[in-house]
Design an enzyme around this catalytic site. Sequence first.
Site, PDB file in Angstrom:
ATOM      1  CB  SER A 262      -0.888   0.009   1.241  1.00  0.00           C
ATOM      2  OG  SER A 262      -0.089   0.262   2.384  1.00  0.00           O
ATOM      3  CE  LYS A 263      -0.226   8.387  -0.399  1.00  0.00           C
ATOM      4  NZ  LYS A 263       1.051   8.709   0.217  1.00  0.00           N
ATOM      5  NE  ARG A 264      -2.405   3.491   5.671  1.00  0.00           N
ATOM      6  CZ  ARG A 264      -3.155   2.427   5.966  1.00  0.00           C
ATOM      7  NH1 ARG A 264      -2.845   1.658   6.991  1.00  0.00           N
ATOM      8  NH2 ARG A 264      -4.217   2.144   5.246  1.00  0.00           N
ATOM      9  N   GLY A 266       4.919   2.428   1.529  1.00  0.00           N
ATOM     10  CA  GLY A 266       5.913   3.283   0.882  1.00  0.00           C
ATOM     11  C   GLY A 266       6.294   4.449   1.785  1.00  0.00           C
ATOM     12  CG  ASP A 267       3.440   7.473   2.572  1.00  0.00           C
ATOM     13  OD1 ASP A 267       4.058   7.718   1.520  1.00  0.00           O
ATOM     14  OD2 ASP A 267       2.219   7.676   2.727  1.00  0.00           O
TER      15      ASP A 267
END
Length: 505
Positions: A262-264, A266-267
Amino acid sequence: MTQRKVRVRFAPSPTGALHIGGVRTALYNYLFAKQNGGDLILRIEDTDSHRFVPGAEDYIIEALTWLGIHFDEGVGFGGNYGPYRQSERREIYKKYVDQLLDSDHAYIAFDTPEELDAKRKEIPNFQYDASTRMQMRNSLTLSTEETQALIASGHQYVVRVKIEPNEDIHVNDLIRGEVVINSSILDDKVLYKSADQLPTYHLANIVDDHLMEVSHVIRGEEWLPSAPLHVLLYRYFGWADTMPQFAHLSLLLKPEGNGKLSKRDGDRLGFPVFPLEWHDPKSGEVSSGYRESGYLPEAVVNFLALLGWNPGNDKEVMSMDELIQAFDLRHCSKSGAKFDYEKAKWFNHQYIQMKDNKEIAALFMPILEAHGVKAEPAYVEKVVGMMKDRVSFIKDLWQTTSFFFVAPTEYDEKTRKKRWKEDSAAQLTEFIEVLREHEPFDIESTENAAKAWIESKGYHLGNIMNATRLALVGEGKGPHIFDITEALGKEESIRRIQRAIEVLK
Ligand code: GLU
């Protein structure tokens, strides 16, 4: 039987930035199309107006163009099967909705959101299907006159597919083999909404794949649950003979633990999950992209290609052409592929080494300019050639090479303490004279001259070299000393040593 022409499509919904998993889907479609001399279509599935995000379509095209994933047809590319944006195909779908209604494979339903909610409260695990549809307000429970009257008086309605229960539906998947699902678990999905006069994803997707003569549907695993309905729709329309072959790609998984990337993730772990930087028009949030993070498109393509597929040997660095040759849908893994960000960096490093210095220099020039450096391309090329094996990103070249462009004004304190000896100033003053006399100023002969002088004086080679490095670079890093002096040239080398003597003596 004549072989069908291979025609595949990438069919994103413009609901935001294209996730890196979606990029892989596009890539696999591209590889498959090119390998088979087929066509790749870009179809924009924008029938869900609530989820439409402005800019998303342009973003998708820009990202895939950057990566070298080219389309033969579609939005922005033209072609004979258009329009390729589903919102522009309203008129086309209407006829197919009617066909399903006329053949009794679909029905009209008037249930309001409130009525549906009430039913959900009344019946645990409510599903609109054969077991419940006769309790609802639809054209199966109302008379034809009542139905017509409701439509005529402007009541909004939806069209639902009428799934017959208790039938095993077989989905043949090129990656997963035969998947059998019993129709009883399917619900009577909405295929059309009068409110926006548009079909839903399921109907538009099937009609378009048929009309666009799509031969293979290669898409993410998240669409596998929709496949049985799609198989049924092909049959209801009478298109079973030309139904595309399915291939559902496994998920991209988190680098650690379980679940979808998920994008999370990546962050949290500090890597992009989008191909290009994305500016969310609603929240204003900016998400990093592979391009802006300094990735070469070839590296991203190579990295993604091997997430969930491998050529069956240990070859890793592969060009687009090699990937096209070797790609094989049947060798795509059924289980998810863990996203390995370190591997992405490794690929980028490999591609930087493979590219010629001229190309890397051209990519580095704007970064130099941003740091206020104006340099001759030939000089930048030379520096890049010397230093590129030390970086995984073009932008890291600045950190690694800045001393080639800007003379040190400060000297690293730690290095100075360790490397600048009491007699360094005196020795380097003599060394300047040796350098001044020496001609030509190339790596080998300058090194020989320096060594001969050091030996004749009985000086310590290491001490002189360390002090010289501090003078030239400002700290203890950098390549071979005489690589540096040659690149800087005689005048600049001497100037830097002189300055260090003044400042550090
Ligand atoms: N519009 C769907 C998506 O956003 C397409 C799924 C398919 O390829 O059938 O992924």
